[in-house]
Design an enzyme around this catalytic site. Sequence first.
Site, mmCIF file in Angstrom:
data_model
loop_
_atom_site.group_PDB
_atom_site.id
_atom_site.type_symbol
_atom_site.label_atom_id
_atom_site.label_comp_id
_atom_site.label_asym_id
_atom_site.label_seq_id
_atom_site.Cartn_x
_atom_site.Cartn_y
_atom_site.Cartn_z
ATOM 1 N N ASP A 92 -10.292 5.432 -0.167
ATOM 2 C CA ASP A 92 -11.254 5.346 -1.223
ATOM 3 C C ASP A 92 -12.651 5.474 -0.553
ATOM 4 O O ASP A 92 -12.795 5.685 0.597
ATOM 5 C CB ASP A 92 -11.250 4.096 -1.327
ATOM 6 C CG ASP A 92 -12.142 3.315 -2.841
ATOM 7 O OD1 ASP A 92 -12.657 4.278 -3.170
ATOM 8 O OD2 ASP A 92 -12.177 2.234 -2.978
ATOM 9 N N TYR A 96 -16.991 1.891 -4.617
ATOM 10 C CA TYR A 96 -16.815 0.495 -4.968
ATOM 11 C C TYR A 96 -17.380 -0.627 -4.034
ATOM 12 O O TYR A 96 -18.237 -1.595 -4.332
ATOM 13 C CB TYR A 96 -15.536 0.140 -5.201
ATOM 14 C CG TYR A 96 -15.271 -1.290 -5.737
ATOM 15 C CD1 TYR A 96 -15.427 -1.695 -7.257
ATOM 16 C CD2 TYR A 96 -14.924 -2.323 -4.776
ATOM 17 C CE1 TYR A 96 -15.114 -2.780 -7.548
ATOM 18 C CE2 TYR A 96 -14.781 -3.546 -5.233
ATOM 19 C CZ TYR A 96 -14.679 -3.930 -6.789
ATOM 20 O OH TYR A 96 -14.433 -5.169 -7.252
ATOM 21 N N ASP A 271 -2.991 0.759 -6.154
ATOM 22 C CA ASP A 271 -3.162 -0.071 -4.839
ATOM 23 C C ASP A 271 -3.895 -1.370 -5.363
ATOM 24 O O ASP A 271 -4.486 -1.538 -6.352
ATOM 25 C CB ASP A 271 -4.223 0.609 -4.047
ATOM 26 C CG ASP A 271 -5.575 0.538 -4.595
ATOM 27 O OD1 ASP A 271 -6.456 -0.224 -4.106
ATOM 28 O OD2 ASP A 271 -5.873 1.145 -5.415
#
Length: 376
Positions: A92, A96, A271
Site C-alpha cells: 500500500d 491511507y 486485504d
Amino acid sequence: MKYELQKTDSGSKARAGKLTTDHGEILTPIFMPVGTAGTVKAVHQRELKNDIQAQIILGNTYHLYLRPGLDILQGAGGLHKFNGWDKPILTDSGGYQVFSLKDIRKISEEGVKFQSHIDGSRHLFTPENVMDIQRVIGADIIMAFDECAPYPCDYSYAKKSMEMTHRWLKRCCDRFDATEGLYGYTQSLFPIVQGSVYKDLRIQSAEFIAEQNREGNAIGGLAVGEPADKMYETIDYVNDILPQDKPRYLMGVGTPENILESIALGIDMFDCVMPTRNARNGMLFTTQGIINIRNEKWKDDYSPIDETLGGYTSTFYSKAYLRHLVKCDEILAAQIASVHNLTFYLWLVGQAREHILAGDFTEWKKVMVKKVMERL
C-alpha cells in the site's frame, strides 16, 4: 505480471483467474494477509506458507519507510529478502496511513507533509518519492499515491480530492515508467478508484483509472463507515467500467460476508486487518460461524477449534485450551487465533474459487453467507 480470466459465474459477476508474477502465481479470488511492518502480526512466515497457504501478503510504505528505513531494506535486497517471504508481495502506498494522521499532516498539490507517529520527525510524501520508496521496498504490486477521502464528506470535498488523486496518479505513472526495479524482477503499478459514495464521481474516477491501462486496478475509500448496501452498489457499477481482463482489488475489506458479496460483484483481490486484529481480541471466524472464545460456554469445550477447516492449528488445539490462553493473556493465544482466522479466510476464498469453477457459486454463496456470519 500476467492475468488470465479462467471462468465467470453464470449467476453473478464472480470470476476465477490466475495472476502470474515473478515471485509466483496467485489464484483468484484471493485474500492477502496484512503484514504492515514487514510481518503479519503473531504469525511466522513458515505458517503463512505451509499452514495458512497464503499466496501473497501486504506491506505498507508508510510504516516500512519510517521503520526499519530504506537503507536497511535496500541493504537486505528488498522486503522479500529482509523478511524471508519468497512469494508475491503488494505494498500500500501509505496514503491511507498518512491521511489518518489528520492532526499532524498537511495536504497540498505537491503531496503530504506529515509528522512521524513514532518520534514527531517531519517528512514529505509526493507521488514521485512514494514510487521511489516502493521501488526500494521491492513489492511485486505497488499502489498509486492517492487521497482516501473521509466518510462522510461533502460532494465538493470528494470531487476535489478525486481530481487531485487523478493528477497524482499521472505523476505516479510518469515516475514509475521512468524508473526500473532494483532487484532484477518486475513490479506492477495499480491505480485506485476514489470518489467517496457519489455515483457520478466514482464513475468518472473508474473511467479515468481504466484509461491509464495499467496491469491491474483497485477500488479504495470503501469500508470506511458507509452502509454496506452503498458499498456493494458502488462496487457493482465501478466493476462495470473497470476492464474485464485485469485484476480488481478491493482495498481494506472486510468481513466474510463482505468478501463473498464482493466476489459476486466481480472483485478478485482483498486485504483486511480484521482476521488478525479480531483474533487478538478473541473473535474466531469458523466454518460454522463466529465464536467469541472469551465466552463462558467454551471453557469446557474440548473439541478442536474447527475440525472442518483442517490444518494443524485449528485441529490440534481445543476451544477450552484457547479460551484459557486468552483469559491468561498468553502470547500463544494471539498466535493460535491469528493462524486460525487467516486459514479460514484463505479457505473461504479458495472455496469460492472452487464453486465458481464448478458453476454453482451463487447457490453456495447464499448458504455460506448466513452460515459463516452466524454467532455461535
